[in-house]
Write an enzyme that holds these catalytic residues in place. Sequence first.
Site, mmCIF file in Angstrom:
data_model
loop_
_atom_site.group_PDB
_atom_site.id
_atom_site.type_symbol
_atom_site.label_atom_id
_atom_site.label_comp_id
_atom_site.label_asym_id
_atom_site.label_seq_id
_atom_site.Cartn_x
_atom_site.Cartn_y
_atom_site.Cartn_z
ATOM 1 N N LYS A 70 0.810 -1.224 0.000
ATOM 2 C CA LYS A 70 0.000 0.000 0.000
ATOM 3 C C LYS A 70 0.846 1.277 0.000
ATOM 4 O O LYS A 70 0.516 2.246 -0.685
ATOM 5 C CB LYS A 70 -0.962 -0.011 1.188
ATOM 6 C CG LYS A 70 -2.081 -1.041 1.025
ATOM 7 C CD LYS A 70 -3.066 -0.972 2.170
ATOM 8 C CE LYS A 70 -4.356 -1.678 1.785
ATOM 9 N NZ LYS A 70 -5.428 -1.458 2.754
ATOM 10 N N ASP A 107 -10.845 2.534 1.700
ATOM 11 C CA ASP A 107 -11.219 1.806 2.931
ATOM 12 C C ASP A 107 -12.047 2.677 3.880
ATOM 13 O O ASP A 107 -13.092 2.254 4.376
ATOM 14 C CB ASP A 107 -9.964 1.325 3.667
ATOM 15 C CG ASP A 107 -9.368 0.086 3.029
ATOM 16 O OD1 ASP A 107 -10.122 -0.727 2.469
ATOM 17 O OD2 ASP A 107 -8.131 -0.063 3.098
#
Length: 276
Positions: A70, A107
């Site tokens: 990420k 998210d």
Amino acid sequence: MITGATRVAGIIGEPVRHSLSPALHNAGFQSLGLDIVYAAFEVPEGGASGALQAMRALGLVGLSVTMPHKQAVAAAVDVLDPAAAALRSVNTVVAQPDGRLLGCSTDGAGFVASLAAAGVRVDGASVCVLGAGGAARAVVDALGRAGAAAVVVVNRSAARAAEAAALAAGRGSVGDESHVSAADLVVNCTSVGMGTDELPVAASSLRAGQVVADIVYHPRRTALLRAAADAGARTVEGLGMLVHQAVLQQELWTGRTPSIEAMRAAAERELAARHQ
Ligand code: NDP
């Protein structure tokens, strides 16, 4: 049927074979009638920039990104959306018409969308976030963007709590378990309760009138959610965040909204098959 016209999207990570994303995304693309297949690509640490080159070269529809890539993807894409820039973390790569790669983080917005779907408003709420890892940081950032009045971060490691609290649009602070009962909304973003009956806070901290959300989704009804329901609180399960962050990814890749019900059902089937 896969033909010469079929296009490909996928997820990069390691490990990635356990990922629910292929089940979710293939159900979503099917619900839209799109000729796209979504696969899991096991990419070891250090391989993120190669994967992005492959995305360009192969004309992939989009990439999801999970651990350990990420941060590396956030550093390697051409442009970041505001959440990804604040978090220095990307879970979604979008190929833009001009060829540049946009890195996004869905998210936190997915978590807020899962609350909205359950009829829970964040705007003006006082929130207590348990945990300060990657998922907690995304949730804190999104709560700040969604207008939470106050976000108190409670974490085992105080230094990480302060870093996470700083993401709440100036409305974050570091707290302890004594802050849980005053909050309108309590969110467990620790991994405590995943596959166990452990609680991240004492059940006596929870009360009627609160909303208690858990982002852990195995088991679906975590010990925290069961304790919260016993205390008279409303509960929100973690599977909703997983579904909604994927819905947002498909919107970014296709400009269309897939069937949330079809994606949720696919995730539920996959989870049930694994844990029967
Ligand atoms: P991280 O490893 O980045 O963070 C873990 C967090 O849990 C840290 O705050 C850590 O505290 C805390 N923690 C771990 N063990 C304990 C313990 N025994 N006691 C107290 N605190 C503990 O993980 P992520 O943030 O990536 O993920 C956290 C959870 O969220 C996982 O269970 C994951 O499956 C779930 N998740 C769910 C998503 C969804 O869509 N529903 C999306 C992403 C994650 P410390 O900082 O002190 O180490």
